[in-house]
Design an enzyme around this catalytic site. Structure first.
Site, PDB file in Angstrom:
ATOM      1  N   GLY A 173       0.787  -1.229   0.000  1.00 39.33           N
ATOM      2  CA  GLY A 173       0.000   0.000   0.000  1.00 39.33           C
ATOM      3  C   GLY A 173       0.818   1.277   0.000  1.00 39.33           C
ATOM      4  N   ASN A 203       1.646   2.981  -2.618  1.00 38.57           N
ATOM      5  CA  ASN A 203       0.979   3.930  -3.524  1.00 38.57           C
ATOM      6  C   ASN A 203      -0.257   4.525  -2.863  1.00 38.57           C
ATOM      7  OD1 ASN A 203       2.206   4.163  -6.366  1.00 38.57           O
ATOM      8  ND2 ASN A 203       2.381   1.979  -5.888  1.00 38.57           N
ATOM      9  N   LEU A 209      -9.970  -8.896 -12.343  1.00 38.81           N
ATOM     10  CA  LEU A 209     -11.416  -8.753 -12.223  1.00 38.81           C
ATOM     11  C   LEU A 209     -12.076  -9.139 -13.546  1.00 38.81           C
ATOM     12  CD1 LEU A 209     -11.121  -5.363 -10.385  1.00 38.81           C
ATOM     13  CD2 LEU A 209     -12.149  -7.415  -9.376  1.00 38.81           C
ATOM     14  N   HIS A 249       1.321   0.444 -13.239  1.00 40.57           N
ATOM     15  CA  HIS A 249       2.032  -0.804 -13.543  1.00 40.57           C
ATOM     16  C   HIS A 249       3.529  -0.518 -13.632  1.00 40.57           C
ATOM     17  CE1 HIS A 249       2.464  -4.861 -15.014  1.00 40.57           C
ATOM     18  NE2 HIS A 249       3.310  -4.396 -15.907  1.00 40.57           N
ATOM     19  N   GLU A 281     -10.713  -4.337 -20.749  1.00 39.36           N
ATOM     20  CA  GLU A 281     -10.996  -5.749 -20.434  1.00 39.36           C
ATOM     21  C   GLU A 281      -9.734  -6.607 -20.367  1.00 39.36           C
ATOM     22  OE1 GLU A 281     -12.719  -3.906 -22.453  1.00 39.36           O
ATOM     23  OE2 GLU A 281     -14.753  -3.956 -21.617  1.00 39.36           O
TER      24      GLU A 281
HETATM   25  C1  GRF Z   1       3.334  -1.215  -7.556  1.00 46.29           C
HETATM   26  O1  GRF Z   1       4.652  -1.363  -7.937  1.00 46.29           O
HETATM   27  C2  GRF Z   1       2.437  -1.175  -8.758  1.00 46.29           C
HETATM   28  O2  GRF Z   1       3.057  -0.697  -9.903  1.00 46.29           O
HETATM   29  C3  GRF Z   1       2.067  -2.613  -8.948  1.00 46.29           C
HETATM   30  O3  GRF Z   1       1.965  -3.159  -7.664  1.00 46.29           O
HETATM   31  C4  GRF Z   1       2.819  -2.424  -6.782  1.00 46.29           C
HETATM   32  C5  GRF Z   1       2.005  -2.038  -5.575  1.00 46.29           C
HETATM   33  O4  GRF Z   1       2.834  -1.573  -4.540  1.00 46.29           O
HETATM   34  N1  GRF Z   1       0.838  -2.725  -9.719  1.00 46.29           N
HETATM   35  P1  GRF Z   1       2.190  -0.920  -3.235  1.00 46.29           P
HETATM   36  O5  GRF Z   1       1.252  -1.934  -2.603  1.00 46.29           O
HETATM   37  O6  GRF Z   1       1.484   0.323  -3.631  1.00 46.29           O
HETATM   38  O7  GRF Z   1       3.365  -0.656  -2.337  1.00 46.29           O
END
Ligand code: GRF
Length: 191
Positions: A7, A9, A84, A100, A133
């Site tokens: 988490g 991000n 999903l 991503h 999708e």
């Molecule tokens: C990130 O690197 C994002 O690009 C990928 O999953 C990771 C999530 O990291 N889709 P966090 O849980 O936000 O630390």
């Protein structure tokens, strides 16, 4: 907000004025630090466990129901580890963002950082996109390159990628919640 992992991000979004107050719920498919971060911020946190449902379709409907009942108008994915079903996109059309850790369309999937190293690319990066999708696919909103160093491990490279993510995602999500970013006729529109 959907997140299954650490988490970081989510935390970057929580720490951004103008975004934090727009996050109405955080949903995970498993116990996750992301849920703890939400609770610490006073934001409702919910777990919808994949194993509680017979298939992807019913799991997807359950996640969509929780999101809808929260009053969320859009969905931000950050490390949500379940694919999903298409019905989720139908319920929130053009209103789902994902981040991503590669320069899509290179290296979709959950091993993006490892595959970049295995392929020996000199440059990888971060992509923010609207979700369609297909997995890790849809109109691209923002990208930023990250150079691969000769001695990089997946951990060191992902660390530099995440440092970029924590700046780029809040910028994009702020534009989205402010109504300055949308999809019209399949194209990204910025105002
Ligand atoms: C990130 O690197 C994002 O690009 C990928 O999953 C990771 C999530 O990291 N889709 P966090 O849980 O936000 O630390």
């Amino acid at each position: 907000m959907l997140a299954s992992g650490s988490g970081t991000n989510l935390q970057a979004l929580l720490d951004t004025p103008g975004i934090r107050e727009r996050i109405v719920i955080v949903v995970s498919d498993r116990p996750a630090a992301a849920l703890d971060r939400a609770e610490q911020a006073g934001i409702p946190a919910a777990m919808v466990a994949y194993r509680d449902f017979p298939d992807r379709a019913t799991f997807t409907e359950a996640v969509a129901d929780v999101v809808e009942q929260s009053g969320a108008k859009g969905v931000v994915l950050a490390g949500f580890m379940r694919v999903l079903a298409p019905s989720f996109i139908e319920r929130f059309p053009n209103r789902i963002l994902n981040i991503h850790p590669s320069l899509l369309p290179a290296f979709p999937g959950h091993r993006a950082v490892e595959e970049a190293l295995e392929q020996g690319v000199e440059v990888t990066g971060v992509t923010v996109h609207f979700v369609d999708e297909e997995v890790d696919h849809g109109p691209i909103v923002a990208q930023q390159a990250v150079r691969v160093e000769p001695d990089d491990t997946a951990l060191s490279l992902h660390g530099r990628i995440q440092a970029i993510e924590h700046v780029l995602y809040p910028q994009v999500v702020k534009a989205f919640v402010d109504g300055r970013l949308s999809i019209e006729d399949g194209e990204v529109v910025r105002r």
